[in-house]
Design a protein around this motif. Structure first.
Motif, PDB file in Angstrom:
ATOM      1  N   SER A  12       0.812  -1.223   0.000  1.00  0.00           N
ATOM      2  CA  SER A  12       0.000   0.000   0.000  1.00  0.00           C
ATOM      3  C   SER A  12       0.842   1.268   0.000  1.00  0.00           C
ATOM      4  O   SER A  12       0.291   2.366  -0.134  1.00  0.00           O
ATOM      5  CB  SER A  12      -0.931   0.014   1.219  1.00  0.00           C
ATOM      6  OG  SER A  12      -0.202   0.119   2.426  1.00  0.00           O
TER       7      SER A  12
ATOM      8  N   ILE B  38      -2.008  -9.876   1.359  1.00  0.00           N
ATOM      9  CA  ILE B  38      -3.404  -9.657   0.971  1.00  0.00           C
ATOM     10  C   ILE B  38      -3.939  -8.369   1.580  1.00  0.00           C
ATOM     11  O   ILE B  38      -4.643  -7.586   0.915  1.00  0.00           O
ATOM     12  CB  ILE B  38      -4.281 -10.854   1.388  1.00  0.00           C
ATOM     13  CG1 ILE B  38      -3.797 -12.138   0.704  1.00  0.00           C
ATOM     14  CG2 ILE B  38      -5.738 -10.589   1.042  1.00  0.00           C
ATOM     15  CD1 ILE B  38      -3.808 -12.083  -0.809  1.00  0.00           C
TER      16      ILE B  38
ATOM     17  N   GLY C  62      -5.172  -5.183  -0.625  1.00  0.00           N
ATOM     18  CA  GLY C  62      -6.505  -4.604  -0.494  1.00  0.00           C
ATOM     19  C   GLY C  62      -6.451  -3.133  -0.120  1.00  0.00           C
ATOM     20  O   GLY C  62      -7.235  -2.316  -0.624  1.00  0.00           O
TER      21      GLY C  62
ATOM     22  N   THR D 123      -7.933   0.129  -2.095  1.00  0.00           N
ATOM     23  CA  THR D 123      -8.860   1.014  -1.385  1.00  0.00           C
ATOM     24  C   THR D 123      -8.364   2.455  -1.362  1.00  0.00           C
ATOM     25  O   THR D 123      -9.098   3.393  -1.682  1.00  0.00           O
ATOM     26  CB  THR D 123      -9.060   0.524   0.063  1.00  0.00           C
ATOM     27  OG1 THR D 123      -9.565  -0.813   0.049  1.00  0.00           O
ATOM     28  CG2 THR D 123     -10.016   1.429   0.810  1.00  0.00           C
TER      29      THR D 123
END
Length: 339
Positions: free
Chosen positions: A84, A145, A149, A153
């Motif tokens: 991220s 994971i 995600g 997002t």
């Protein structure tokens, strides 16, 4: 009672270990001669390559990437991942700017004081890292994971807050860090360098820093040694988010704007720099100095390709080849492939 001997308990003769250890140590410095070779090649290809303007430009262009690599390297050493970071570098400054700028400049209408822009940006990055830590450590979910995600997002939030438009009206503090020079060198370069020096010192000489290697090497042994493994990993994830947000500030200021796709695809370059710099994807191995050398090497390669007028669409493929070569070298030098 006779102790059962297994392949894992058989001692390896010191004479067999020494070559492998020497090669592993050499790997941390292996990029230094490679960087020198690239500089020599660049000087032969173009007289403009070794100019102060060109080299300082390379350093400034790589400063944001360097902070992302620093963040990812520390996280990888603990045996975790954070994909991220790619979206944090864009979303943190976008949300901070939207909170301080008027609605006419794609702001949210809150118009908080401009001096809050940088603290807000860093706080947003810390919050993303903290939330990743919550899901990974408290809910025992896969780091890969969870952060994948989160990448999706946060990228969606970035587009939503910005309305898919580029933001050109930036706080003065962002512009200062992007354009100001300290002692003849861009402020962003100094910030990245100072961050790496602090990271290298902490991981080399402080117990808290050495604990990252202990956790990445064997988390159960680290717990047995009294290390608060969850607290350390959580802290590293938060620091990673802060560094990604800081990278976003520097990149936004350097470009003078922030687009809806800022940071997109950067995570591949981040992993390329970390892996070729000797950071193990298995955790517990590698040095921040090696990671920094990986950043410099990629920057020089990209600069050489630009000077040679190679189409920029090929850069991604070239980075991929570099990663594969680094994996092969990792196998040769350590006797163990990175996974």
């Amino acid at each position: 009672m006779t102790k059962m001997i297994t392949p894992d308990t058989v001692a390896v003769p010191a004479s067999n270990r020494r070559p492998q250890l020497r090669l592993a140590r050499f790997r941390d410095l292996a990029l230094v001669p490679a960087i020198i070779v690239l500089i020599v090649i660049g000087a032969l290809i173009s007289p403009d390559f070794l100019t102060v303007d060109n080299l300082t430009n390379v350093l400034q262009q790589q400063s944001a990437l360097a902070l992302l690599v620093l963040a990812e390297a520390m996280i990888l050493i603990t045996g975790k991942f954070d994909l991220s970071l790619e979206s944090t570098i864009g979303f943190a400054p976008v949300l901070a700017i939207a909170l301080v700028e008027p609605a006419s400049a794609h702001g949210l209408g809150t118009q908080w004081p401009e001096w809050m822009a940088i603290p807000l940006c860093l706080l947003i990055g810390a919050a993303i890292g903290a939330f990743n830590g919550l899901l990974i450590l408290k809910f025992q979910l896969s780091a890969f994971i969870v952060t994948l995600g989160m990448l999706i997002t946060v990228r969606g939030l970035h587009v939503g807050v910005s309305g898919g438009s580029s933001l050109f009206q930036l706080p003065q503090s962002f512009m200062y860090l992007g354009f100001e020079k300290w002692f003849g060198l861009a402020a962003s370069v100094w910030i990245a360098l100072i961050a790496f020096v602090i990271g290298i010192v902490v991981l080399s000489y402080f117990r808290q820093g050495r604990s990252l290697y202990a956790i990445g090497g064997n988390v159960d042994a680290a717990k047995a040694a009294g290390i608060r493994t969850d607290a350390v990993v959580w802290t590293v994830l938060i620091i990673g988010g802060i560094l990604a947000a800081l990278a976003g500030i520097l990149e936004t200021g350097r470009l003078g704007a922030i687009g809806a796709n800022m940071g997109e695809g950067m995570i591949f370059t981040v992993f390329a720099a970390a892996v070729i710099g000797g950071i193990s994807l298995n955790g517990g191995k590698g040095t921040l100095f090696g990671a920094l050398c990986g950043v410099l090497m990629l920057g020089l390669i990209q600069n050489l390709l630009t000077i040679m007028r190679v189409d920029g669409h090929w850069f991604g493929a070239i980075n991929g080849v570099i990663i594969l070569i680094a994996l092969v070298l990792s196998r040769v030098t350590s006797g163990k492939a990175q996974e």
